[in-house]
Design a protein around this motif. Sequence first.
Motif, PDB file in Angstrom:
ATOM      1  N   ASP A 129       0.814  -1.211   0.000  1.00 10.78           N
ATOM      2  CA  ASP A 129       0.000   0.000   0.000  1.00 10.78           C
ATOM      3  C   ASP A 129       0.846   1.258   0.000  1.00 10.78           C
ATOM      4  O   ASP A 129       0.540   2.226  -0.706  1.00 10.78           O
ATOM      5  N   ALA A 130       1.898   1.238   0.799  1.00 14.65           N
ATOM      6  CA  ALA A 130       2.761   2.422   0.886  1.00 14.65           C
ATOM      7  C   ALA A 130       3.327   2.774  -0.489  1.00 14.65           C
ATOM      8  O   ALA A 130       3.289   3.930  -0.926  1.00 14.65           O
ATOM      9  N   THR A 131       3.857   1.758  -1.151  1.00 13.43           N
ATOM     10  CA  THR A 131       4.431   1.978  -2.482  1.00 13.43           C
ATOM     11  C   THR A 131       3.381   2.517  -3.440  1.00 13.43           C
ATOM     12  O   THR A 131       3.614   3.476  -4.168  1.00 13.43           O
ATOM     13  N   ARG A 132       2.233   1.889  -3.407  1.00 10.39           N
ATOM     14  CA  ARG A 132       1.152   2.307  -4.305  1.00 10.39           C
ATOM     15  C   ARG A 132       0.854   3.789  -4.109  1.00 10.39           C
ATOM     16  O   ARG A 132       0.767   4.537  -5.082  1.00 10.39           O
ATOM     17  N   GLU A 133       0.727   4.184  -2.884  1.00 11.11           N
ATOM     18  CA  GLU A 133       0.407   5.593  -2.625  1.00 11.11           C
ATOM     19  C   GLU A 133       1.503   6.519  -3.125  1.00 11.11           C
ATOM     20  O   GLU A 133       1.223   7.567  -3.714  1.00 11.11           O
TER      21      GLU A 133
END
Lengths: 345, 345
Positions: free
Chosen positions: A40-44
């Motif tokens: 999720d962090a990367t996606r954001e």
Amino acid sequence: MAAARARSGGRPTLEEVAARAGVGRGTASRVINGSPRVSDATREAVEAAVAELGYVPNRAARALAGNRTDAIALVVPEPETRFFAEPYFSAIVRGVGAALADTEMQLLLTLVGSDRERRRLAQYLTAHRVDGVLLVAVHAHDPLPELLEQLGMPCVISGARHAAETLPSVDSDNFEGARAAVDHLISRGRSRIATITGRLEVYGAQRRLDGYRAAISAAGLAPDERLIAPADFTEEGGARAMRDLLARRPGLDAVFVASDVMAAGARQVLREADRRIPEDVALVGFDDSVVARHMHPALTSVRQPIEEMGRRMARLLLDEIAGRAPDDERPSVVLPTELVVRASS
Amino acid sequence: MAAARARSGGRPTLEEVAARAGVGRGTASRVINGSPRVSDATREAVEAAVAELGYVPNRAARALAGNRTDAIALVVPEPETRFFAEPYFSAIVRGVGAALADTEMQLLLTLVGSDRERRRLAQYLTAHRVDGVLLVAVHAHDPLPELLEQLGMPCVISGARHAAETLPSVDSDNFEGARAAVDHLISRGRSRIATITGRLEVYGAQRRLDGYRAAISAAGLAPDERLIAPADFTEEGGARAMRDLLARRPGLDAVFVASDVMAAGARQVLREADRRIPEDVALVGFDDSVVARHMHPALTSVRQPIEEMGRRMARLLLDEIAGRAPDDERPSVVLPTELVVRASS
DNA sequence: CGCCCTCCTGGGAGCGCTCCCACCTCCCTG
DNA sequence: CAGGGAGGTGGGAGCGCTCCCAGGAGGGCG
């Protein structure tokens, strides 16, 4: 000027997005293509970079690398275009456009002129790389569908070519439409009901005739082949057919015409013959085109859900491209028609 | 190898053509792109190889390497599409298609819905990479043309937005068309000639009104502002305007209506008011649409060469993309109209 | 406490073409 | 007969992306 538009036109690349987000190119690509294998962090982070940079993927690069194009072609036979001048064409386009709106797919418009050109089209389409083809107004003996099938090119046609249609197709219910029209005439007390048909090689025209026949016999009226006049979908053809009908069966009290344009021709002949509409002869058309609304008296007509047809064609094609089986298993759709009653009946 | 060919859809690549012709990739490319710097012998060898292999260049690769797309977009505002149901749309498309037929250019159809979508369109277009844009039915205050100009994206519009149009545009001669229509009414002995206008923010509507005024004063008739009724290009609007006119100037003997659709509305009102056409009131429309031919009595109307307009738009755009100055220097074209006289006048 | 599996991640290897530079012939000059 | 164009030619270097293969980092299990 050419220099100003140099290279990528100043647009950010995936590489730049990745750099900004502090990730690798592969990861950025994964985010953009909605792969689930990303934290999720990367996606954001990537999504933020995309937003800040106003990144939009380069279609050409995608097509080249991914061996797909995110484009479909709407093929319109040029000779027919004029016949199409009716809202038909724009309605189909509107429907297709609507179905494609929230997709990445783009719509290519291809007008095909001569028959030779048409034969070359299949090669052209694969070469110019579209993911699928929407075929409008194909004839039963058109070589194009087979060619596309051989090439494994997804394809949807508008209007079945015959009863045993194998290709995915979207059609309106010509049979029921015609039957409803004739039932309506019968319910108005008419009993000597004639019909003017379209070109019977066109399956839809045949179905309308079938619907007429079904309604006639269901009502217990005596079938009369001389009340059936074949024509060709043109105004002149409609007029000619009406003249024949009047000569053969002067006592007719209603005519179901398989297209509004032909109905316009027929009406002209009826006026010249001093038959009042609807008092002497009731008239019903098919298509519910502009002509119908502006005829005098306004023409009762069978409306086809053309825009919806376009939408369904697009959806069917998208399913086929995605390798998805369409929701309703059988990849062909028949949409209901609606009788629009006006002053002519 | 088989795998490689499978990826490319089984199509031969430039490399293969070059190998078969016994030349380098660069040379093969030169032949295919018509560069003059190739010997005749080489050219023939490559052309033979192309023919034998049935080679067609891969568009995506070309676009990626060459930073161009060989595609143009026809942008149609979705809200207008319905208004467009008239042959207008298909005729434009046909013209554009004809002009593009012997080009490598392909036509992208883009329907724009909301105004927000329209604002995003410019980015969309550059991202999705087209070489130029055909803009149909832009309003005077549409932000799109400016956006495209900023981006240096070649663009041609249909119909000037105002007298000082800066963008290349193709228009029909609304002024002369209207003048000819009114002259025709005058020559038929009419002297109390009213007009129903379109939305006057639309420059073309304004020009039609100007043409009406010019004809009236040229004939020495007394200008009368109460013979001028503004409307909005819709059938209902035309009817309303006609009612106003009848109330204000019951003695009018002719009406020049700025569109056929409005004329249909006007005719309805005239019929309800028991005015005979053309005996009591002569009627002339504009557009020469299907409606005109099928109205009763058939409507005299001003025909615009719509297909030709499409053709010219495409040609202008191609010139602009190629960096060529269009033949006639000023990149805007005004095409003549033609008065089609029928029973209504 | 070590091993393996799962989950992410980075980046190399193309996709097929155009652009451009280097190079190789000739052939025309001086 | 050497020098220098000009006319042809081959192929390297990307264009911006997707695909896929390694490989690192944790966490659960024996």
